[in-house]
Write an enzyme that holds these catalytic residues in place. Structure first.
Site: not given
Ligand code: HSE
Length: 442
Positions: A17, A108, A135, A137, A139, A190, A204, A208, A307
């Site tokens: 990032v 997050k 939250v 990415g 958006i 990845g 994850d 969010k 990403g």
């Molecule tokens: N691992 C997360 C996803 C990336 O797959 O959405 C960012 O939170």
């Protein structure tokens, strides 16, 4: 632009990032500076190792291994915490906020666990804590909830908040692959976090969900108090039957508020959702958030949830807000986290998961012999659970999969029935139940 003020930025961390923020500021520098009316200078970047190879090259003299080179530098206006994790990141964020800085974060997990105290710290010391990238990415869901949809109270927010899980479910659906077969590819590409549990066990996405619930309803919810289930137990048979019945299986975060009772249901779990819903059609690594407000109705935002470029787009959007704050032209002070919610709006009670009411899909693996289906349906009837559909698949080893959907029932009834059924001798594996999500009844 000559004569414009220079805004100075420090990056804590220069991974995917951080490098994206540098790259995209450089790429669009002239347009961005024109829009913001300032020069932007990333004056210092703190990295773990100076010697590491990086795709993005920056002048050597701005790299440092010493966090104090940013945290103790009074000339730095904005600090971006892009290291992730909740230990060092917490320490550095607290130090920056205590110094009254504007801190930008994509973290997050940190916000979910420590947001309440970090926002207080920002308020106390006159700083700000901005978190658009935390939250979904790229958006702009934080800005949308806080600013664009400020006229609304939010009955329902739900969506796909983990791209990796969505990628795995999409491949399973399209190619009839198992979870394990698809996971291998997701790893190779990845997509899967170093701590795989974050993606695969829903943590994850749950982080969010907690952040969105706070923004929309002003309540910090502990992860331990909500249903948080990932996608590990989903099989290709589940996806196939769901498809036959008109559903897709998606990992959904759901925040539903009943304004009459003030009950707030917050949860994260795989769900069968009708193919006719827009969110159901969002596949691969994409995220989607559906927001229903009492004024606007339903709005759906779809985009890249992770990403380098998508996430750095959100970090740079926070940098733009930070510039407005520094120039004294910002409206976001008005929305400082949930400052725009009245005390009445914040008065919510987290609904207990046992009282959750929905339709369910359940898969049983059983010995393929007489009386087994009757036994299952007897136990279900004891808990007043009524079947809506029943499918059976014969397997070659003398076992069978019985896959049912139910009419609406309580979570507590499903849990009790599945517990009893598990103890029945003909049942070979723990039953797998998946909630059926209907946005019109949530
Ligand atoms: N691992 C997360 C996803 C990336 O797959 O959405 C960012 O939170």
């Amino acid at each position: 632009m000559s004569g414009s003020r220079t805004v100075t930025i420090g990056l804590l961390g220069f991974g995917v990032v951080g490098q994206g923020v540098w790259k995209n500021i450089e790429q669009n520098r002239s347009a961005l500076e024109k829009r913001l009316g300032v020069h932007l200078s990333i004056s210092k970047i703190v990295v773990r190792s100076l010697d590491r190879e990086r795709a993005i090259q920056v002048p050597r003299q701005i790299l440092s291994e010493d966090p104090d080179s940013i945290l103790e530098d009074p000339t730095i206006d904005i600090i971006c915490e892009l290291i992730g994790g909740t230990d060092t990141a917490l320490d550095w964020t607290e130090r920056a906020l205590k110094a009254g800085k504007i801190v930008i974060s994509a973290n997050k997990a940190l916000i979910c666990e420590h947001g309440e105290s970090l926002f207080q710290l920002a308020r106390k010391h006159g700083g700000h804590y901005l978190f658009e990238a935390s939250v979904a990415g790229g958006i702009p869901i934080i800005k949308t909830l806080r600013e664009a949809l400020v006229a609304n109270r939010f009955n329902l927010i739900y969506g796909i908040l983990n791209g990796t899980s969505n990628y795995i479910l999409t491949r399973m659906e399209r190619e009839g692959l198992s979870f394990d077969e698809t996971l291998g590819d997701a790893r190779k590409l990845g997509y899967v976090e170093a701590d795989e549990s974050l993606d695969l066990d829903g943590i994850d996405a749950a982080h969010k969900v907690v952040i969105l619930a706070y923004l929309a309803h002003g309540k910090w919810i502990q992860l331990k108090d909500i249903i948080c289930e990932g996608i590990r137990s989903i099989s290709s048979e589940d996806i196939e039957i769901a498809n036959q019945l008109g559903y897709k299986i998606k990992l959904l975060g759901i925040i539903a508020r009943d304004f009459k009772t003030n009950a707030l249901s917050v949860r994260l779990h795989p769900s069968l959702i009708s193919k006719s819903e827009t969110v159901a059609s969002v596949d691969e690594v994409y995220n989607a958030v559906s927001v229903t407000g009492d004024v606007v109705g339903t709005t759906v935002l779809i985009g890249r949830g992770a990403g380098q470029d998508a996430t750095s787009s959100s970090v740079i959007s926070d940098i733009a807000d930070a510039v407005s704050l520094l120039k004294g032209t910002s409206s976001i002070d008005r929305f400082n986290e949930v400052g725009s919610l009245s005390d009445d709006e914040k008065r919510v009670e987290l609904a207990k998961s046992e009282v959750l009411e929905s339709r369910y899909y359940i898969r049983f693996k059983v010995r393929d012999e007489e009386g087994v289906l009757a036994k299952l349906s007897n136990i279900m009837a004891q808990y007043h659970i009524s079947f809506a559909t029943v499918n059976q698949k014969e397997l070659s080893d003398g076992s069978a999969l019985i896959m049912v959907t139910t009419h609406s029932t309580y979570e507590a009834s499903i849990l009790s029935a599945c517990k009893d059924i598990k103890e029945a001798t003909a049942v070979l594996e723990d039953p797998v139940s998946i909630r059926i999500f209907d946005p019109s009844t949530h």
